[in-house]
Design an enzyme around this catalytic site. Structure first.
Site, PDB file in Angstrom:
ATOM      1  N   CYS A 294       7.675   3.304  38.854  1.00 10.36           N
ATOM      2  CA  CYS A 294       8.584   4.507  38.405  1.00 10.36           C
ATOM      3  C   CYS A 294       9.200   4.231  37.265  1.00 10.36           C
ATOM      4  O   CYS A 294       9.975   3.123  37.038  1.00 10.36           O
ATOM      5  CB  CYS A 294       9.527   4.735  39.608  1.00 10.36           C
TER       6      CYS A 294
ATOM      7  N   ASP B  58      13.786  21.867  42.995  1.00  7.85           N
ATOM      8  CA  ASP B  58      12.951  22.049  44.006  1.00  7.85           C
ATOM      9  C   ASP B  58      12.770  20.941  44.811  1.00  7.85           C
ATOM     10  O   ASP B  58      13.760  20.104  44.981  1.00  7.85           O
ATOM     11  CB  ASP B  58      11.349  22.401  43.359  1.00  7.85           C
TER      12      ASP B  58
ATOM     13  N   TYR C 258      15.302  28.758  41.984  1.00  4.71           N
ATOM     14  CA  TYR C 258      14.195  27.818  41.473  1.00  4.71           C
ATOM     15  C   TYR C 258      12.981  28.260  40.255  1.00  4.71           C
ATOM     16  O   TYR C 258      12.985  27.992  39.256  1.00  4.71           O
ATOM     17  CB  TYR C 258      13.257  27.384  42.312  1.00  4.71           C
TER      18      TYR C 258
ATOM     19  N   CYS D   4       7.738   9.602  43.427  1.00  7.94           N
ATOM     20  CA  CYS D   4       9.085   9.457  44.325  1.00  7.94           C
ATOM     21  C   CYS D   4       8.731  10.317  45.376  1.00  7.94           C
ATOM     22  O   CYS D   4       9.163  11.177  45.705  1.00  7.94           O
ATOM     23  CB  CYS D   4      10.245   9.827  43.505  1.00  7.94           C
TER      24      CYS D   4
ATOM     25  N   CYS E  77       7.990   2.688  44.060  1.00 10.60           N
ATOM     26  CA  CYS E  77       9.144   2.394  42.976  1.00 10.60           C
ATOM     27  C   CYS E  77       8.609   1.299  41.995  1.00 10.60           C
ATOM     28  O   CYS E  77       9.090   1.440  40.985  1.00 10.60           O
ATOM     29  CB  CYS E  77      10.178   1.723  43.527  1.00 10.60           C
TER      30      CYS E  77
ATOM     31  N   GLU F  79       4.016  29.533  39.811  1.00  9.36           N
ATOM     32  CA  GLU F  79       5.130  29.185  40.436  1.00  9.36           C
ATOM     33  C   GLU F  79       5.319  29.802  41.522  1.00  9.36           C
ATOM     34  O   GLU F  79       5.913  29.445  42.642  1.00  9.36           O
ATOM     35  CB  GLU F  79       6.424  29.359  39.516  1.00  9.36           C
TER      36      GLU F  79
ATOM     37  N   CYS G 282      17.460   3.443  39.184  1.00 11.34           N
ATOM     38  CA  CYS G 282      17.575   4.024  40.406  1.00 11.34           C
ATOM     39  C   CYS G 282      18.810   3.452  41.458  1.00 11.34           C
ATOM     40  O   CYS G 282      18.412   2.359  41.689  1.00 11.34           O
ATOM     41  CB  CYS G 282      16.167   4.050  41.121  1.00 11.34           C
TER      42      CYS G 282
END
Length: 358
Positions: free
Chosen positions: A213, A151, A133, A203, A210, A50, A219
């Site tokens: 997705c 994030d 985060y 995304c 899309c 991370e 959405c």
DNA sequence: AAGTCGTGGGC
DNA sequence: TGCCCAAGACT
């Protein structure tokens, strides 16, 4: 519009279903199947990945992650490492404060937490280099605690899902609230990775996919046709140009004249060539003191490099130095010991240009 | 609370 | 080519 965002549980479940079949394999990750059978990731590896992934792409991180975990398999090993070894291994990854804080954090985990990362979000936040985060990422991914990660990926996904046009970073609190509302109590670790995977692979900033997705039916920006113009961002300032000189000196036995830069500021704690400050105009350059008295010669051409907030043109001077010289700045690194890979990229560029002159 | 802090790849 | 962006933190 409530009809297209019906139920947080429906959304998280559909995303987890997608993740079960589309999770990307990564060296620090435990796949959903293994996690369901009780396997948990190593918090040390989650933390290390991370921190490396802060503002850095997965592709870039992978090699560094392998080298770090091979050389320092546990947080205790890392805590016991020499500063210069860690900084050298980090060279090229950028944002070098991360490496300095990485070491501080490892040593603090050993001294204050018995060598084990705390699971608690607040405790993680007190550790160097761990912000909102990363604390949420570690507590959710490594310990399956339901903390929402926010994030760049999640910000973009939330902005589109809820059709939020407020520019970043003004929209951050609103986006955080949306992300928190969607984070499930069940499988929060997989969910955190899933929502980031969604942003990274579907995304995406440009040309979001899309059509495939798992959230497309829910959405808002998809329905309104605004996905392509989201997220909105504040206008960026243009980068100024700065100029500087570095001195690449080689002693007769092949040793190189280098310095370790001060911990604070740009390239802090990293190995580099002695040189001038980097200033706005190149007119101030002739007065720079050289690191050793010698016949320095300026190379034709220059190194060009762009940092986060300015462009740099770097003039390179080289010299052959006698065996008995005592440098005014820096110290010699023996030819066999010097690893060009220990240099941050801009210094590596200077070396690549300079070595052609010897 | 803006500014600081790297680098490589994509378009 | 120049600009955008990438699993942000620290001051």
């Amino acid at each position: 519009m409530r009809d297209i965002c019906p139920d947080p549980l429906t959304l998280s479940d559909s995303l987890l279903d997608w993740y079960d079949t589309h999770a990307r394999r990564m060296p620090w990750r435990v796949p959903p199947r293994d996690r369901k059978s009780g396997v948990m990731p190593d918090p040390y590896r989650v933390w290390l990945s991370e921190v490396m992934l802060q503002q850095t792409t997965v592709v870039t991180v992978k090699d560094y992650f392998h080298r770090f975990t091979e050389r320092w398999p546990t947080v205790g090993d890392l805590a016991a490492a020499k500063d210069s070894d860690v900084m050298g291994e980090w060279a090229g990854l950028g944002y070098y404060a991360r490496a300095r804080n990485l070491l501080k954090c490892a040593r603090q985990v050993v001294s204050d937490h018995d060598g084990r990362f705390p699971a608690d979000h607040a405790a993680l936040l007190t550790l160097p280099g761990i912000g909102p985060y990363t604390a949420a990422a570690i507590s959710s991914i490594a310990f399956d605690l339901p903390h929402a990660v926010l994030d760049g990926n999640v910000e973009r996904v939330m902005a589109r899902l809820h059709d939020i046009h407020t520019p970043f970073p003004v929209a951050k609190p609103e986006l955080m609230a949306k992300a928190a509302a969607l984070t499930p109590q069940s499988r929060p670790g997989d969910y955190a990775q899933a929502v980031m995977d969604l942003g990274a692979t579907i995304c995406t900033p440009r040309s979001p996919a899309c059509g495939i997705c798992p959230w497309s039916a829910h959405c808002r920006s998809r329905k309104l046709g605004t996905a392509d113009e989201l997220p909105k961002k504040m206008p960026k300032k243009t980068k100024p140009m700065r100029h500087g000189v570095v001195y690449v000196g080689r002693r007769a036995d092949g040793a190189w004249l280098l310095e370790t830069r001060p911990d604070k500021g740009l390239l802090g704690g990293m190995l580099g060539w002695p040189g001038s400050a980097w200033v706005d105009k190149s007119t101030a350059l002739p007065d720079v003191p050289t690191p050793a008295a010698a016949a320095w010669r300026q190379l034709p051409g220059e190194v060009r490099h762009t940092f986060t907030h300015f462009h740099l043109h770097l003039c390179i001077c080289v010299a052959d130095l006698p065996l008995d010289i005592t440098p005014d700045i820096g110290g010699f690194v023996a030819r066999d010991v010097f690893r060009p890979s220990d240099l941050p990229t801009v210094m590596r560029k200077a070396f690549d240009l300079a070595r052609t002159a010897f």
